[in-house]
Design a protein around this motif. Structure first.
Motif, PDB file in Angstrom:
ATOM      1  N   GLN A  87     -70.062  50.478 -33.494  1.00 44.67           N
ATOM      2  CA  GLN A  87     -68.933  50.075 -34.329  1.00 44.67           C
ATOM      3  C   GLN A  87     -68.419  51.268 -35.152  1.00 44.67           C
ATOM      4  OE1 GLN A  87     -68.317  46.723 -37.835  1.00 44.67           O
ATOM      5  NE2 GLN A  87     -70.323  47.250 -37.157  1.00 44.67           N
ATOM      6  N   GLY A  88     -69.372  52.023 -35.730  1.00 44.87           N
ATOM      7  CA  GLY A  88     -68.986  53.165 -36.579  1.00 44.87           C
ATOM      8  C   GLY A  88     -68.266  54.236 -35.778  1.00 44.87           C
ATOM      9  N   ILE A  89     -68.861  54.626 -34.651  1.00 47.39           N
ATOM     10  CA  ILE A  89     -68.204  55.680 -33.850  1.00 47.39           C
ATOM     11  C   ILE A  89     -66.889  55.149 -33.289  1.00 47.39           C
ATOM     12  CG2 ILE A  89     -68.441  57.382 -32.014  1.00 47.39           C
ATOM     13  CD1 ILE A  89     -71.404  57.145 -32.114  1.00 47.39           C
ATOM     14  N   GLY A  90     -66.889  53.864 -32.888  1.00 52.51           N
ATOM     15  CA  GLY A  90     -65.656  53.268 -32.350  1.00 52.51           C
ATOM     16  C   GLY A  90     -64.524  53.336 -33.359  1.00 52.51           C
ATOM     17  N   ILE A  91     -64.831  53.059 -34.621  1.00 54.49           N
ATOM     18  CA  ILE A  91     -63.769  53.083 -35.641  1.00 54.49           C
ATOM     19  C   ILE A  91     -63.291  54.524 -35.872  1.00 54.49           C
ATOM     20  CG2 ILE A  91     -63.326  52.670 -38.101  1.00 54.49           C
ATOM     21  CD1 ILE A  91     -65.044  50.077 -37.723  1.00 54.49           C
ATOM     22  N   ILE A  92     -64.222  55.486 -35.848  1.00 50.98           N
ATOM     23  CA  ILE A  92     -63.804  56.896 -35.980  1.00 50.98           C
ATOM     24  C   ILE A  92     -62.868  57.261 -34.824  1.00 50.98           C
ATOM     25  CG2 ILE A  92     -64.603  59.306 -35.920  1.00 50.98           C
ATOM     26  CD1 ILE A  92     -67.191  58.300 -37.303  1.00 50.98           C
ATOM     27  N   MET A  93     -63.219  56.821 -33.614  1.00 48.82           N
ATOM     28  CA  MET A  93     -62.352  57.103 -32.445  1.00 48.82           C
ATOM     29  C   MET A  93     -60.961  56.513 -32.639  1.00 48.82           C
ATOM     30  SD  MET A  93     -64.884  56.263 -29.247  1.00 48.82           S
ATOM     31  CE  MET A  93     -63.559  56.398 -28.027  1.00 48.82           C
ATOM     32  N   MET A  94     -60.919  55.318 -33.197  1.00 54.66           N
ATOM     33  CA  MET A  94     -59.619  54.652 -33.383  1.00 54.66           C
ATOM     34  C   MET A  94     -58.788  55.366 -34.444  1.00 54.66           C
ATOM     35  SD  MET A  94     -61.010  50.740 -33.005  1.00 54.66           S
ATOM     36  CE  MET A  94     -62.024  50.379 -31.553  1.00 54.66           C
ATOM     37  N   LEU A  95     -59.456  55.787 -35.530  1.00 61.09           N
ATOM     38  CA  LEU A  95     -58.719  56.523 -36.574  1.00 61.09           C
ATOM     39  C   LEU A  95     -58.192  57.843 -36.008  1.00 61.09           C
ATOM     40  CD1 LEU A  95     -61.010  55.927 -39.698  1.00 61.09           C
ATOM     41  CD2 LEU A  95     -58.802  54.864 -39.179  1.00 61.09           C
ATOM     42  N   ALA A  96     -59.027  58.535 -35.220  1.00 60.94           N
ATOM     43  CA  ALA A  96     -58.585  59.802 -34.618  1.00 60.94           C
ATOM     44  C   ALA A  96     -57.404  59.544 -33.690  1.00 60.94           C
ATOM     45  CB  ALA A  96     -59.745  60.449 -33.846  1.00 60.94           C
ATOM     46  N   PHE A  97     -57.472  58.441 -32.932  1.00 61.75           N
ATOM     47  CA  PHE A  97     -56.343  58.139 -32.043  1.00 61.75           C
ATOM     48  C   PHE A  97     -55.079  57.863 -32.846  1.00 61.75           C
ATOM     49  CE2 PHE A  97     -53.512  55.109 -30.023  1.00 61.75           C
ATOM     50  CZ  PHE A  97     -53.140  55.847 -28.907  1.00 61.75           C
TER      51      PHE A  97
END
Ligand code: HEM
Length: 151
Positions: A87-97
């Motif tokens: 969940q944490g890495i997924g949210i970082i990926m989404m913010l970066a996107f």
């Protein structure tokens, strides 16, 4: 319900991460043979289509991920660490996107429309750096998400 959520979740992850892998490791080296104007117009069209898919995969990952959190794992309290890492890495990926989508991407599109190719190439470089980061994070997330239950 949980099975459908998991299938949608994994399909969304495959589409997003696989698309980044193809763009960076397959299309990018092959597109180097094109002259800058054609190459940048190609990326303009490629990314336009790919980013729409990414927006869709983000919606599906979030909805299916949190559906499983509540329906299968009974909420946030009982979550095992691997799900929190995903969940944490997924949210970082989404913010970066979203940073990429709202900052360098419109600038790339505007530069291509103005036929300012050196500027378009600069913006494409920024997009490439962020997509590289997201590809690494995405591969880690897939590894964590799919193996975590056996830890
Ligand atoms: C952002 C919020 C996210 C949440 C809340 C979430 C939640 C979950 C949950 C609850 C599971 C089921 C785990 C299990 O049954 O053991 C799961 C599985 C999985 N997730 Fe996520 N996830 C998220 C993001 C992502 C992202 C961004 C990716 C990849 C890019 C991803 C890839 C996977 C994979 C590969 C599985 C394993 C499927 C399997 O083999 O069973 N997830 N996720």
């Amino acid at each position: 319900m949980a099975v459908i959520a998991l299938i949608l979740h994994i399909l969304a992850a495959v589409i997003w991460v696989g698309g980044m892998f193809f763009a960076l490791l397959v299309l990018r080296p092959a597109s180097g043979m094109l002259e800058p104007p054609l190459r940048l117009q190609l990326w303009d069209g490629v990314l336009d289509r790919f980013f729409r898919w990414v927006l869709g995969t983000i919606v599906v990952l979030l909805l299916s991920g949190y559906a499983m959190v509540f329906a299968v794992f009974g909420g946030f309290a009982g979550l095992r660490p691997y799900i929190n890492i995903m969940q944490g890495i997924g949210i970082i990926m989404m913010l970066a996107f979203f940073h990429l989508y709202f900052a360098p991407w419109p600038r790339l599109r505007a530069a291509v429309a103005r036929q300012n190719y050196p500027e378009a190439a600069r913006q494409l470089n920024q997009i490439r750096a962020i997509v590289t980061l997201n590809l690494v994070l995405g591969l880690v997330t897939v590894a964590v998400g799919s193996s975590g239950r056996y830890w």
